[in-house]
Enzyme design. Structure first.
Site, PDB file in Angstrom:
ATOM      1  N   GLU A 173      21.322  23.799  -0.449  1.00  0.00           N
ATOM      2  CA  GLU A 173      20.607  24.565   0.583  1.00  0.00           C
ATOM      3  C   GLU A 173      21.078  26.018   0.669  1.00  0.00           C
ATOM      4  O   GLU A 173      21.348  26.550   1.744  1.00  0.00           O
ATOM      5  CB  GLU A 173      20.746  23.884   1.942  1.00  0.00           C
ATOM      6  CG  GLU A 173      20.041  22.539   1.997  1.00  0.00           C
ATOM      7  CD  GLU A 173      20.050  21.896   3.377  1.00  0.00           C
ATOM      8  OE1 GLU A 173      20.634  22.475   4.329  1.00  0.00           O
ATOM      9  OE2 GLU A 173      19.470  20.798   3.517  1.00  0.00           O
ATOM     10  N   GLU A 292      17.318  15.057  -0.118  1.00  0.00           N
ATOM     11  CA  GLU A 292      17.590  14.813   1.302  1.00  0.00           C
ATOM     12  C   GLU A 292      16.258  14.598   2.000  1.00  0.00           C
ATOM     13  O   GLU A 292      15.397  15.476   1.972  1.00  0.00           O
ATOM     14  CB  GLU A 292      18.336  15.968   1.971  1.00  0.00           C
ATOM     15  CG  GLU A 292      19.796  16.085   1.591  1.00  0.00           C
ATOM     16  CD  GLU A 292      20.547  17.100   2.454  1.00  0.00           C
ATOM     17  OE1 GLU A 292      20.244  17.203   3.672  1.00  0.00           O
ATOM     18  OE2 GLU A 292      21.428  17.787   1.912  1.00  0.00           O
TER      19      GLU A 292
END
Length: 503
Positions: A173, A292
């Site tokens: 991320e 995720e």
């Protein structure tokens, strides 16, 4: 409620139902590791401190791949802290989750746990506060046979054979301002490309995952993927995608349609990757690692972080999942299967305690949350070739996604056994009769109809004292007549319909 119609035909092939779609995620966050997969002294713990009850549930769930050690945690992590004699390992501040990391559980323990669980390890390298050299060091320690300082160090620590980790995430991320070492797309893309190039010099057999957008709502969404892939396309095999769906506002109609957003996310990232591939004259098609995804009551997170100081393994976002949440998770799995031609890896986050299908009490039992069941059943029966289905039926209105279909479906045909599994979600508040045409697969008979339905109490959860309140139940098996049958899908439900060849 009018009937819905569905045709299943083996000609409508999408791609293989890759076992890597049924991955999970273990991060050093909350009680996922300490008190989750690892708890020395627990009545079920083995001599290495691994909780056998959690291992048993992991195997029952059908998990295939587990991503480690993060997540946000990895962007400040020194992998060397988690190897060697436990008594010599340093205690560190974890900036991601404002906790103290003891490093009692590290790389070697995770690899031992993964082998016991029968899962493939998927490692992430720190590209937040570290870079090319540290990633290469970790790869050498993990995968090189021996004869070098770091590979011999692994052997000294008790692992004579290399771990052979095949899947590697290039950071996590990195588009997120919350990330330690957050970077622009150009900064990250350049670093990821150089890291990937060096890692493949060490082990050309590995597969690498570039860090994509943290969610579809990011202001840099799509432009991030385009820029990162212009740097990394020739060096990586996947681009990652992350998404969570928050039911906190009580908008049940919208949360039940979360898969509409995931479907668009996959379609758009695929299109962006293909655009960059065309621009760079690349024939190879990249896949998505959706590493995720889950339902998550995100509004509760900040309160968890704000109400304490620096402590070890605090209870963090231990959401109690409802019957409705189970239906949503089942629908997200349907979406991942429907894109099996372009989604090559997927990891539900996380495995134990932290927004997890498995909950534990420290020193006490482990139990299955509601969302455990659609995952376990899909992993068990989605074997073979995914078939595209185009159900025709009613729609309903949502505030987030507009007018959406009440029904969502996918089918998987096992050519080896001849069996067929149809996964169907009814998002609506009423039962829906589904007319199925299976004439393209002659000679089948119906085996079972299993459902996880919201029923009279959509907010029902499984707890330590009532661990089976939300469980799958068997409904009346439909009768096939000339390759056709009609089955009633309960209101707000996830359903598995199984068919087998006539004996």
């Amino acid at each position: 409620m009018p009937n819905a119609q569905l045709t299943v035909d083996p000609a409508f092939r999408v791609g293989p139902a890759d076992r890597q779609l049924f991955g999970s995620f273990v991060e050093h966050m909350g009680r996922c590791v300490y008190g989750g997969v690892y708890e020395p002294g627990h009545p079920s713990a083995d001599p290495r401190g691994l909780r056998r009850d959690v291992l048993d549930l992991t195997r029952e769930m059908g998990v295939s791949v587990v991503r480690y050690p993060g997540g946000n945690f990895v962007s400040g992590y020194r992998w060397e802290d988690g190897v060697g004699p436990v008594g010599d390992r340093p205690r560190r501040l974890d900036l991601a989750w404002k906790t103290i990391e003891t490093n009692a559980f590290g790389l070697d323990e995770f690899m031992t746990w993964a082998a016991e669980a029968g899962v493939e390890p998927m490692m992430a390298v720190n590209l937040g506060t570290r870079g090319v050299a540290e990633a290469c060091d970790l790869l050498e320690y993990a995968n090189h046979p021996g004869g070098t300082q770091l590979s011999d160090l692994r052997r000294k620590h008790g692992a004579e054979q290399p771990y052979g980790v095949r899947l590697w995430c290039l950071g996590n991320e990195m588009d997120g301002p919350w990330q330690v070492g957050h970077k622009t797309a150009d900064e990250y893309g350049r670093l990821a490309a150089e890291t990937a190039r060096a890692m493949k010099m060490i082990d050309p057999s590995i597969s690498l995952i570039a860090s994509g957008s943290s969610n579809r709502q990011m202001s840099t969404y799509a432009s991030w993927e385009a820029t990162v892939l212009e740097h990394t396309y020739e060096h990586v095999d996947y681009i990652s995608a992350h998404t969570y769906y928050d039911p906190s506002d009580g908008d049940r109609a919208s949360i039940l349609a979360s898969a509409v957003d995931m479907d668009a996310f996959i379609t758009e990232v695929t299109a962006t990757a293909d655009h960059v591939g065309a621009k760079l004259r690349q024939k190879r098609k990249l896949k998505i690692s959706f590493d995720e995804w889950n339902v998550w009551y995100q509004s509760r997170l900040q309160a968890d972080l704000d109400r304490r100081g620096w402590v070890e393994a605090p209870a963090l976002i231990e959401d109690d999942f409802t019957a409705v949440d189970a239906v949503v998770v089942g629908d997200l799995l349907i979406t991942l299967l429907r894109h099996a031609d372009r989604v090559g890896v997927a990891c539900q986050a996380q495995l134990a305690n932290v927004i997890a299908p498995i909950r534990t009490r420290t020193g006490g039992p482990a139990w299955r949350q509601s969302i455990f069941h659609p995952f376990a059943l899909t992993a068990r029966y989605a074997r073979g070739t995914v078939l595209r289905t185009e159900p025709v039926g009613p729609t309903y209105e949502t505030s987030r996604y507009g007018d959406v279909p009440v029904l969502d479906t996918v089918a998987v045909h096992d050519e080896e056994t001849g069996g067929l599994a149809v996964f169907a979600v009814n998002r609506g508040p009423d039962d829906v009769p589904l007319e199925m045409d299976l004439r393209g697969l002659p000679g089948l008979h119906a085996q079972a109809h299993t459902t996880v339905a919201a029923g009279a109490d959509p907010a029902a959860t499984n707890t330590e004292t009532d661990p089976e309140r939300v469980t799958p139940r068997e409904l009346t098996t439909p009768t096939l007549d000339g390759g056709r049958c009609t089955v009633a899908l309960p209101a707000t439900s996830w359903n598995l319909l199984r068919f087998a060849p006539q004996s």
